[in-house]
Design a protein around this motif. Structure first.
Motif, PDB file in Angstrom:
ATOM      1  N   MET A 161       5.225  62.721  -2.393  1.00 12.67           N
ATOM      2  CA  MET A 161       5.530  63.328  -1.152  1.00 12.67           C
ATOM      3  C   MET A 161       5.085  62.134  -0.178  1.00 12.67           C
ATOM      4  SD  MET A 161       6.755  65.505   0.717  1.00 12.67           S
ATOM      5  CE  MET A 161       7.173  65.355   2.437  1.00 12.67           C
ATOM      6  N   ILE A 162       3.865  61.515  -0.258  1.00 15.23           N
ATOM      7  CA  ILE A 162       3.385  60.527   0.546  1.00 15.23           C
ATOM      8  C   ILE A 162       4.235  59.184   0.304  1.00 15.23           C
ATOM      9  CG2 ILE A 162       1.491  58.900   1.047  1.00 15.23           C
ATOM     10  CD1 ILE A 162      -0.454  61.158   0.428  1.00 15.23           C
ATOM     11  N   SER A 163       4.510  59.030  -0.883  1.00 13.58           N
ATOM     12  CA  SER A 163       5.335  57.864  -1.172  1.00 13.58           C
ATOM     13  C   SER A 163       6.787  58.074  -0.729  1.00 13.58           C
ATOM     14  CB  SER A 163       5.366  57.769  -2.882  1.00 13.58           C
ATOM     15  OG  SER A 163       6.360  58.529  -3.400  1.00 13.58           O
ATOM     16  N   SER A 164       7.418  59.361  -0.856  1.00 11.97           N
ATOM     17  CA  SER A 164       8.576  59.477  -0.204  1.00 11.97           C
ATOM     18  C   SER A 164       8.492  58.948   1.472  1.00 11.97           C
ATOM     19  CB  SER A 164       9.087  61.071  -0.158  1.00 11.97           C
ATOM     20  OG  SER A 164       9.298  61.225  -1.632  1.00 11.97           O
ATOM     21  N   ILE A 165       7.600  59.401   2.040  1.00 14.39           N
ATOM     22  CA  ILE A 165       7.386  59.279   3.664  1.00 14.39           C
ATOM     23  C   ILE A 165       7.306  57.606   3.780  1.00 14.39           C
ATOM     24  CG2 ILE A 165       6.030  59.580   5.815  1.00 14.39           C
ATOM     25  CD1 ILE A 165       5.130  62.330   4.443  1.00 14.39           C
ATOM     26  N   LEU A 166       6.451  57.317   2.911  1.00 13.43           N
ATOM     27  CA  LEU A 166       6.044  55.652   3.103  1.00 13.43           C
ATOM     28  C   LEU A 166       7.631  54.942   2.937  1.00 13.43           C
ATOM     29  CD1 LEU A 166       3.853  53.848   3.396  1.00 13.43           C
ATOM     30  CD2 LEU A 166       3.613  53.748   1.028  1.00 13.43           C
ATOM     31  N   PHE A 167       8.238  55.315   1.571  1.00  6.16           N
ATOM     32  CA  PHE A 167       9.315  54.545   1.424  1.00  6.16           C
ATOM     33  C   PHE A 167      10.397  54.758   2.656  1.00  6.16           C
ATOM     34  CE2 PHE A 167      13.779  54.670  -0.025  1.00  6.16           C
ATOM     35  CZ  PHE A 167      13.775  53.413  -0.705  1.00  6.16           C
ATOM     36  N   THR A 168      10.547  56.065   3.040  1.00  2.18           N
ATOM     37  CA  THR A 168      11.586  56.196   4.282  1.00  2.18           C
ATOM     38  C   THR A 168      11.055  55.316   5.439  1.00  2.18           C
ATOM     39  OG1 THR A 168      11.741  58.408   3.430  1.00  2.18           O
ATOM     40  CG2 THR A 168      12.497  58.027   5.578  1.00  2.18           C
ATOM     41  N   ILE A 169       9.865  55.221   5.821  1.00  2.25           N
ATOM     42  CA  ILE A 169       9.390  54.565   6.847  1.00  2.25           C
ATOM     43  C   ILE A 169       9.858  52.931   6.850  1.00  2.25           C
ATOM     44  CG2 ILE A 169       7.575  53.683   8.095  1.00  2.25           C
ATOM     45  CD1 ILE A 169       6.098  56.315   7.741  1.00  2.25           C
ATOM     46  N   LEU A 170       9.559  52.425   5.485  1.00  6.47           N
ATOM     47  CA  LEU A 170       9.732  51.256   5.069  1.00  6.47           C
ATOM     48  C   LEU A 170      11.341  50.702   5.322  1.00  6.47           C
ATOM     49  CD1 LEU A 170       7.789  50.098   1.955  1.00  6.47           C
ATOM     50  CD2 LEU A 170       7.743  48.970   4.429  1.00  6.47           C
ATOM     51  N   LEU A 171      12.015  51.632   4.773  1.00  7.87           N
ATOM     52  CA  LEU A 171      13.748  51.515   4.703  1.00  7.87           C
ATOM     53  C   LEU A 171      14.146  51.595   6.115  1.00  7.87           C
ATOM     54  CD1 LEU A 171      16.047  51.472   2.952  1.00  7.87           C
ATOM     55  CD2 LEU A 171      16.018  54.119   3.332  1.00  7.87           C
ATOM     56  N   ILE A 172      13.633  52.329   6.829  1.00  5.81           N
ATOM     57  CA  ILE A 172      14.021  52.317   8.394  1.00  5.81           C
ATOM     58  C   ILE A 172      13.471  51.242   9.107  1.00  5.81           C
ATOM     59  CG2 ILE A 172      13.595  53.560  10.702  1.00  5.81           C
ATOM     60  CD1 ILE A 172      13.254  56.136   9.191  1.00  5.81           C
ATOM     61  N   ILE A 173      12.248  50.514   9.047  1.00  8.59           N
ATOM     62  CA  ILE A 173      11.910  49.458   9.534  1.00  8.59           C
ATOM     63  C   ILE A 173      12.781  48.277   9.052  1.00  8.59           C
ATOM     64  CG2 ILE A 173      10.155  47.673   9.637  1.00  8.59           C
ATOM     65  CD1 ILE A 173       8.108  50.017   9.358  1.00  8.59           C
ATOM     66  N   GLY A 174      13.165  47.978   7.701  1.00  8.87           N
ATOM     67  CA  GLY A 174      13.916  47.423   7.245  1.00  8.87           C
ATOM     68  C   GLY A 174      15.252  46.976   7.770  1.00  8.87           C
ATOM     69  N   VAL A 175      16.031  48.307   7.980  1.00  4.79           N
ATOM     70  CA  VAL A 175      17.114  48.204   8.500  1.00  4.79           C
ATOM     71  C   VAL A 175      17.240  47.895   9.961  1.00  4.79           C
ATOM     72  CG1 VAL A 175      19.183  49.937   9.034  1.00  4.79           C
ATOM     73  CG2 VAL A 175      18.110  49.891   6.644  1.00  4.79           C
ATOM     74  N   ILE A 176      16.290  48.418  10.675  1.00  5.42           N
ATOM     75  CA  ILE A 176      15.991  48.146  12.160  1.00  5.42           C
ATOM     76  C   ILE A 176      16.062  46.728  12.408  1.00  5.42           C
ATOM     77  CG2 ILE A 176      14.645  48.651  14.251  1.00  5.42           C
ATOM     78  CD1 ILE A 176      14.202  51.219  13.471  1.00  5.42           C
ATOM     79  N   LEU A 177      15.253  46.191  11.705  1.00  4.92           N
ATOM     80  CA  LEU A 177      15.034  44.557  11.953  1.00  4.92           C
ATOM     81  C   LEU A 177      16.367  43.786  11.677  1.00  4.92           C
ATOM     82  CD1 LEU A 177      11.448  44.126  10.393  1.00  4.92           C
ATOM     83  CD2 LEU A 177      12.114  43.906  12.649  1.00  4.92           C
ATOM     84  N   PHE A 178      17.030  44.294  10.535  1.00 11.23           N
ATOM     85  CA  PHE A 178      18.279  43.673  10.260  1.00 11.23           C
ATOM     86  C   PHE A 178      19.183  43.730  11.104  1.00 11.23           C
ATOM     87  CE2 PHE A 178      22.202  43.699   7.855  1.00 11.23           C
ATOM     88  CZ  PHE A 178      22.276  42.509   7.376  1.00 11.23           C
TER      89      PHE A 178
END
Lengths: 263, 440
Positions: free
Chosen positions: B1-18
């Motif tokens: 569960m925590i890893s899913s949240i962490l992953f989703t946050i990372l993904l969102i940050i990556g896409v926003i920066l790009f």
């Protein structure tokens, strides 16, 4: 010319005639002693094959190519518009040039300024004359000789014409060889882009020496060219290697004129 | 569960920066002059398919072409795997696409072969740059950053591919050991023709250690890809995206045809005929300079060219001026244009749109000596695998030098004068034009 008179457009018009094709001689072809020989060869071939042609004579002026490549767009367009006024005045529809730079400029850069003509480089007209049977070439003095063709940038890469000059030369029953850098990968002689009219920038070698060296590596009897600037540059390059007695630099038109033995 | 949240946050940050960086690049490209390239769309699609997708211009150098295709096909197809990784990451599933059964095995198996191909290509390319030291990778403009840029990309790809293969090997071993969450009742999921060869190296490991290794590689792989995505727009590697629009907007007219400047046409028409009808000029519009001094004087396509350049140096290695030791390097023209454009973009971000830093592309980056060495032979445009046109930039700058600065080399000024006075670039009387016909 000895056997015939080259007519100007003005003379033809005065006779109430129209030529099939206007021969655009170009500045090098008009004034440079080496290029004048090519001009005469083209005129002789046109005459011998019965092509009704005329020149502009004193009404011809620089196409503006060197000015344009050097960045002087004003001067180029002044030249272009004056030339277009004269060409359109004579209702010219078809032009053959003895120079790829004139060819490129007339063909590609005049239309949007109001000059629309069918423009041919002389190698293309020679090919048409051979294809239609009007020009018969068989061997002659060059039979069995090894000839290498140096692509002019403004015929080759600039306008994608690599085959016409080669197919014309091959009619001479010669052995056509290629340099390592040829056709689309051909190396410039060093004269394009207005370099003909200035000293090169500092470097370690002159471009024409680099290119002549490459041409000589194929051990040719003749280096064939299709451009007055290439002609000068390659001739100088061959001299640089003291090979001018062994290797000739000749325009395609000269090769054909000599082979069909016309006066 | 925590890893899913962490992953989703990372993904969102990556896409926003790009996305932010891409918007900045688009803004910078739009700083260029207007140019309408909406014509001939079917030819444009065909050019893009041939040159970008089909890599038709790579073949002139067969070794580079072969390994480049390996990386291209490998890297792009393996990234289909990223779709699965993202779904697994967000929803906490494992190998969610395995429902495809046999097809899934074929996919994973072929990814593994491609991964080996990519690895091989990366090693070949690293050795060409750092051991064989091909000349075109070590020229004047290949300073510290462009060299490191290429190496960083190759190392990153090696790490990503290694992580992918180790991850698969661990997964395979875990499935065989019957580990919870990995093994299925239906048998082994996926095919591991390459990574199975790594099994001897991990055969003694416990299930817990294998899971840690497998998860580490999984995280490394996806974080690596997100980082790489954000690295691309700052790098020569931007060509993997821009090759497509850049070839779509290729010059379709003959290479020898240079643009006729409309502003000049209007003035020349008025000079020849004061009553000529020319389009009226908006008196409030800022006068446009003739030619180009800085990046804003270039067209948006020329600016896009600069972002599309991957600094391979094929242009420069076929340039007659460069081959004979002159300063001119078409690759440097493109790199300078991009560097200056990025600088102008930063100035806008920091000081507003009207900021003038007193610098310009011509002068601070490109020298006159480079520009005057060009023979306009089109070897550079012919050589470019993504149809970049350095020649048009050179000519625009010559136009600026001649028409705004009157600073052509003396001999060229002499040539201009002769054309003006006697209609030929040499000193001859127009009356002598027909002399050739009367000689002999």
């Amino acid at each position: 010319m000895e056997n015939f008179k080259v007519l100007t457009m003005a003379e033809m018009m005065a006779n109430g005639e129209k030529p099939e094709v206007l021969f655009w001689v170009g500045c090098a072809g008009s004034f440079d002693d080496r290029a004048k020989k090519v001009t005469k060869a083209i005129a002789k071939i046109l005459h011998a094959t019965g092509v009704k042609f005329a020149v502009l004579g004193t009404e011809e002026s620089c196409t503006g190519d060197p000015a344009k490549r050097a960045g002087n767009e004003f001067l180029f367009q002044m030249q272009a518009m004056n030339n277009i006024m004269i060409l359109n005045g004579y209702e010219v529809t078809k032009i053959v040039t003895g120079c790829p730079h004139c060819f490129n400029t007339l063909k590609n850069e005049y239309p949007s300024l109001g000059g629309n003509y069918e423009v041919l480089h002389h190698s293309q007209l020679l090919q048409q004359l051979i294809d239609s049977g009007k020009l018969k070439v068989a061997g002659g003095p060059f039979k069995g000789k090894k000839i290498v063709f140096h692509d002019p940038c403004y015929l080759g890469r600039a306008n994608n014409e690599y085959e016409a000059p080669r197919s014309v030369i091959q009619k001479l029953d010669i052995y056509l060889t290629e340099m390592k850098r040829s056709k689309a990968n051909g190396l410039c002689c060093g004269a394009g882009g207005a370099q003909m009219f200035k000293e090169p920038e500092n470097g370690v070698k002159d471009i024409n020496v680099e290119r002549a060296e490459e041409a000589l590596q194929s051990d040719p009897d003749v280096i064939a060219v299709g451009c007055p600037f290439c002609n000068t540059m390659m001739t100088d390059g061959v001299k640089n290697f003291n090979k001018e007695d062994k290797v000739q630099v000749k325009d395609i038109a000269e090769l054909i004129a000599e082979a069909i033995d016309i006066k | 569960m925590i890893s899913s949240i962490l992953f989703t946050i990372l993904l969102i940050i990556g896409v926003i920066l790009f996305t932010k960086k891409i918007r900045e690049v688009i803004r910078n490209i739009q700083l260029g002059r207007k140019l309408d390239l909406s014509d001939r769309s079917s030819e444009r699609w065909a050019t893009m398919a041939r040159v970008a997708l089909g890599q038709s211009k790579m073949g002139s150098r067969p070794v580079a072409a072969f390994f480049h295709v390996l990386i291209y096909v490998g890297f792009i197809i393996i990234n289909i795997e990223v779709i699965e990784i993202i779904i697994d990451g967000v929803f906490g599933t494992h190998r969610v696409l395995s429902f495809m059964g046999g097809l899934y095995d074929v996919l994973i198996g072929s990814f593994e072969f491609l991964a080996i191909g990519v690895l091989a290509a990366c090693f070949v390319f690293l050795s060409r740059r750092n051991i064989i030291k091909l000349r075109r990778f070590h020229m004047r403009e290949m300073t510290k950053w462009p060299k490191s840029d290429a190496n960083i990309i190759l190392f990153t790809e090696i790490l990503l591919m290694s992580a992918f293969l180790i991850m698969n090997a661990c997964d395979y071993q875990l499935q065989m050991l019957g580990a919870e969450h990995y093994s299925r009742a239906t048998g082994i999921v996926g095919a591991f023709p390459v990574s199975s060869m790594l099994l001897p190296m991990i055969s003694g490991m416990s299930i817990d250690s294998l899971i840690i290794l497998e998860r580490s590689c999984w995280w490394f792989h996806i974080i690596g890809i997100l980082a790489f995505l954000n690295y691309v727009p700052y790098s020569k590697h931007f060509h993997i995206l821009l090759a497509f629009p850049n070839t779509y907007y290729s010059k379709l007219t003959p290479k020898g045809e240079f643009t006729n400047m409309e502003s000049v046409t209007n003035e020349v028409k008025l000079m020849m005929d004061p009553s000529a009808a020319v389009p009226s000029v908006d008196p409030n519009a800022a006068p446009q300079r003739f030619g180009a001094k800085d990046v804003k004087d270039l067209t948006w396509k020329q600016l896009m060219d600069s972002y599309s350049c991957t600094e391979c140096g094929r242009c420069t290695s076929s340039c007659p001026a460069n081959l004979t030791g002159k300063l001119l390097s078409p690759r440097k023209i493109m790199m300078d244009t991009r560097d200056r454009l990025e600088e102008v973009g930063k100035n806008i971000d920091q000081h507003g749109a009207d900021h003038d830093d007193g610098k310009s592309l011509l002068g601070n980056y490109i020298t006159e000596e480079e520009l005057w060495a060009c023979t306009t032979c089109n070897a550079c445009t012919e050589a470019c695998p993504v149809n970049i046109d350095p020649l048009s930039i050179i000519v625009e700058m010559r136009r600026y030098l001649v028409m705004e600065q009157s600073s052509a080399p003396t001999e060229l000024n002499g040539m201009f004068t002769k054309i003006e006075n006697n209609g030929a670039p040499w000193q001859f009387s127009p009356a002598d034009r027909m002399n050739w016909a009367n000689e002999d």
